[in-house]
Design a protein around this motif. Structure first.
Motif, mmCIF file in Angstrom:
data_model
loop_
_atom_site.group_PDB
_atom_site.id
_atom_site.type_symbol
_atom_site.label_atom_id
_atom_site.label_comp_id
_atom_site.label_asym_id
_atom_site.label_seq_id
_atom_site.Cartn_x
_atom_site.Cartn_y
_atom_site.Cartn_z
ATOM 1 N N ARG A 5 -16.697 15.544 0.119
ATOM 2 C CA ARG A 5 -15.744 16.070 1.097
ATOM 3 C C ARG A 5 -16.338 17.253 1.874
ATOM 4 N NH1 ARG A 5 -10.540 14.558 0.620
ATOM 5 N NH2 ARG A 5 -10.062 13.848 -1.450
ATOM 6 N N LEU A 9 0.829 -1.207 0.000
ATOM 7 C CA LEU A 9 0.000 0.000 0.000
ATOM 8 C C LEU A 9 0.874 1.272 0.000
ATOM 9 C CD1 LEU A 9 -3.281 0.486 1.797
ATOM 10 C CD2 LEU A 9 -1.492 2.074 2.408
ATOM 11 N N THR A 62 -11.242 10.668 5.410
ATOM 12 C CA THR A 62 -11.936 10.610 4.117
ATOM 13 C C THR A 62 -11.228 9.660 3.160
ATOM 14 O OG1 THR A 62 -10.731 12.572 3.333
ATOM 15 C CG2 THR A 62 -12.897 12.956 4.290
ATOM 16 N N TYR A 63 -11.993 8.782 2.572
ATOM 17 C CA TYR A 63 -11.525 7.843 1.539
ATOM 18 C C TYR A 63 -10.274 7.078 1.976
ATOM 19 C CZ TYR A 63 -14.565 11.023 -1.038
ATOM 20 O OH TYR A 63 -15.615 11.797 -1.436
ATOM 21 N N MET A 70 3.109 10.885 0.593
ATOM 22 C CA MET A 70 1.837 11.626 0.674
ATOM 23 C C MET A 70 2.005 12.785 1.669
ATOM 24 S SD MET A 70 -0.350 10.218 -1.447
ATOM 25 C CE MET A 70 -2.102 10.217 -1.062
ATOM 26 N N ASP A 74 -0.563 10.207 8.580
ATOM 27 C CA ASP A 74 -0.591 9.308 7.423
ATOM 28 C C ASP A 74 0.589 8.328 7.484
ATOM 29 O OD1 ASP A 74 -2.322 9.472 4.614
ATOM 30 O OD2 ASP A 74 -0.408 8.432 4.383
ATOM 31 N N LEU A 75 0.358 7.184 6.833
ATOM 32 C CA LEU A 75 1.341 6.099 6.812
ATOM 33 C C LEU A 75 2.393 6.283 5.723
ATOM 34 C CD1 LEU A 75 1.837 3.152 7.925
ATOM 35 C CD2 LEU A 75 0.284 2.354 6.148
ATOM 36 N N THR A 76 2.059 7.054 4.679
ATOM 37 C CA THR A 76 2.955 7.127 3.506
ATOM 38 C C THR A 76 3.747 8.423 3.507
ATOM 39 O OG1 THR A 76 1.324 5.853 2.277
ATOM 40 C CG2 THR A 76 3.039 6.944 0.977
ATOM 41 N N ASP A 125 1.103 4.904 11.476
ATOM 42 C CA ASP A 125 -0.061 4.079 11.192
ATOM 43 C C ASP A 125 -1.202 4.608 12.057
ATOM 44 O OD1 ASP A 125 -1.992 2.042 11.063
ATOM 45 O OD2 ASP A 125 -0.474 0.483 10.916
ATOM 46 N N ALA A 126 -2.370 4.742 11.458
ATOM 47 C CA ALA A 126 -3.515 5.305 12.200
ATOM 48 C C ALA A 126 -3.786 4.537 13.487
ATOM 49 C CB ALA A 126 -4.749 5.298 11.303
ATOM 50 N N ALA A 153 -5.262 9.634 8.185
ATOM 51 C CA ALA A 153 -4.904 9.230 6.822
ATOM 52 C C ALA A 153 -5.173 10.407 5.881
ATOM 53 C CB ALA A 153 -5.640 7.970 6.389
ATOM 54 N N CYS A 154 -4.536 11.520 6.214
ATOM 55 C CA CYS A 154 -4.797 12.814 5.558
ATOM 56 C C CYS A 154 -4.293 12.868 4.126
ATOM 57 C CB CYS A 154 -4.178 13.945 6.356
ATOM 58 S SG CYS A 154 -2.365 13.834 6.430
ATOM 59 N N GLY A 155 -3.410 11.943 3.744
ATOM 60 C CA GLY A 155 -2.869 11.969 2.385
ATOM 61 C C GLY A 155 -2.151 13.274 2.109
ATOM 62 N N TYR A 211 1.066 4.252 -2.857
ATOM 63 C CA TYR A 211 0.840 5.686 -2.630
ATOM 64 C C TYR A 211 2.097 6.508 -2.897
ATOM 65 C CZ TYR A 211 -3.922 5.063 -1.181
ATOM 66 O OH TYR A 211 -5.256 4.787 -1.188
HETATM 67 C C1 LIG Z 1 -7.102 7.465 -0.990
HETATM 68 S S1 LIG Z 1 -5.926 8.288 0.037
HETATM 69 C C2 LIG Z 1 -6.982 9.499 0.810
HETATM 70 C C3 LIG Z 1 -6.202 10.633 1.373
HETATM 71 C C4 LIG Z 1 -7.050 11.743 1.981
HETATM 72 N N1 LIG Z 1 -7.724 11.317 3.184
HETATM 73 C C5 LIG Z 1 -8.025 12.300 0.979
HETATM 74 O O1 LIG Z 1 -9.237 12.293 1.255
HETATM 75 O O2 LIG Z 1 -7.578 12.780 -0.065
HETATM 76 C C6 LIG Z 1 -5.671 7.115 1.356
HETATM 77 C C7 LIG Z 1 -4.572 7.509 2.341
HETATM 78 O O3 LIG Z 1 -4.641 6.614 3.451
HETATM 79 C C8 LIG Z 1 -3.323 6.415 3.919
HETATM 80 N N2 LIG Z 1 -3.320 5.214 4.746
HETATM 81 C C9 LIG Z 1 -3.624 3.954 4.371
HETATM 82 N N3 LIG Z 1 -3.512 3.114 5.415
HETATM 83 C C10 LIG Z 1 -3.144 3.869 6.483
HETATM 84 C C11 LIG Z 1 -2.881 3.579 7.855
HETATM 85 N N4 LIG Z 1 -2.955 2.348 8.328
HETATM 86 N N5 LIG Z 1 -2.557 4.594 8.665
HETATM 87 C C12 LIG Z 1 -2.451 5.867 8.192
HETATM 88 N N6 LIG Z 1 -2.685 6.187 6.904
HETATM 89 C C13 LIG Z 1 -3.023 5.215 6.056
HETATM 90 C C14 LIG Z 1 -2.504 6.305 2.642
HETATM 91 O O4 LIG Z 1 -1.132 6.510 2.880
HETATM 92 C C15 LIG Z 1 -3.159 7.396 1.788
HETATM 93 O O5 LIG Z 1 -2.500 8.622 1.963
#
Ligand SMILES: C[S@@+](CC[C@H](N)C(=O)[O-])C[C@H]1O[C@@H](n2cnc3c(N)ncnc32)[C@H](O)[C@@H]1O
Length: 225
Positions: free
Chosen positions: A42, A13, A128-129, A90, A85-87, A112-113, A61-63, A17
């Protein structure tokens, strides 16, 4: 980063990203099809937070921080946003957004969340998402609920597969999420059900709204006062 030992699925994942990060804002605007109302959804999610000037908000998971301007507009310079966020890639894009806009009240946390150590006295939490990609989404809801101040809001906007719908609509739901997650695991896990269950357990006044023919949901609840 607090996490020790990621799963192979998480590594996959993060890699995905990292590849998407630079073009995420534009690409996600066009997905799943031109005209899918991501922005309207949103805005609805941010409205459901019931924010006021000076509020402290966590974006889980703010991206790249697409929600930040919508939140900033309401909380103003006296408020605070923590984006988690995990990535790394991002978050780097989110950091650019913060610098470009000159916001001084946003901090970004690489975690990690499920491991995120919430500050106390949080007024609102948004995701979100993203939350449906976190296998421990129910735990994330519970940790967040415990950190909210009385009356604080937890809002989740995410994608789902429509229930009791014709095949073409179910296909639309799965095509929406395909680039963002491991679709088979996601379909089997049905994370929107776990999210709803956890929110029902941890919060009061839960509202659950299905959007775009059930291809997305908006869930909102409050910590009991
Ligand atoms: C589709 S993007 C959405 C980003 C943002 N929330 C938005 O609405 O644009 C999903 C995000 O979730 C993050 N993510 C996925 N698993 C995660 C976890 N376990 N902890 C934190 N972030 C995570 C990814 O790194 C990615 O940035």
């Amino acid at each position: 980063m607090s996490q020790i030992g990621r799963t192979r699925e998480q590594e996959r994942l993060i890699e995905m990203y990292r590849r998407k990060a630079r073009h995420f804002d534009v690409a996600s605007r066009l997905y799943p099809a031109p005209g899918y109302p991501l922005r309207a959804q949103r805005l609805r999610a941010v409205r459901a937070l019931g924010l006021r000037a000076g509020d402290r908000v966590i974006d889980i998971a703010c991206g790249t921080g697409v929600n930040f301007p919508l939140i900033e507009q309401v909380i103003g310079p006296d408020g605070r946003i923590v984006g988690v966020d995990l990535t790394d890639a991002m978050l780097a894009q989110a950091q650019d957004r913060v610098a470009t806009n000159g916001w001084r009240n946003i901090s970004l946390v690489h975690a990690d969340a499920v491991d995120f150590d919430y500050p106390t006295g949080v007024d609102a939490i948004l995701s979100t998402y993203a939350l449906s990609q976190v296998p421990e989404c129910a735990e994330v809801i519970a940790h967040g609920a415990a950190a909210l101040s009385g009356g604080g809001r937890w809002v989740v906007l995410d994608l789902k597969v429509p229930g009791n719908t014709p095949g073409w609509l179910a296909q639309l739901g799965t095509s929406i999420v395909r680039p963002f997650a491991s679709i088979d695991e996601w379909l089997m896990r049905r994370p929107w059900e776990a999210i709803r269950g956890a929110m029902q357990e941890e919060l009061v006044d839960l509202s659950w709204t299905e959007l775009m023919f059930g291809t997305a949901f908006l869930a909102a609840g409050s910590r009991s006062p």
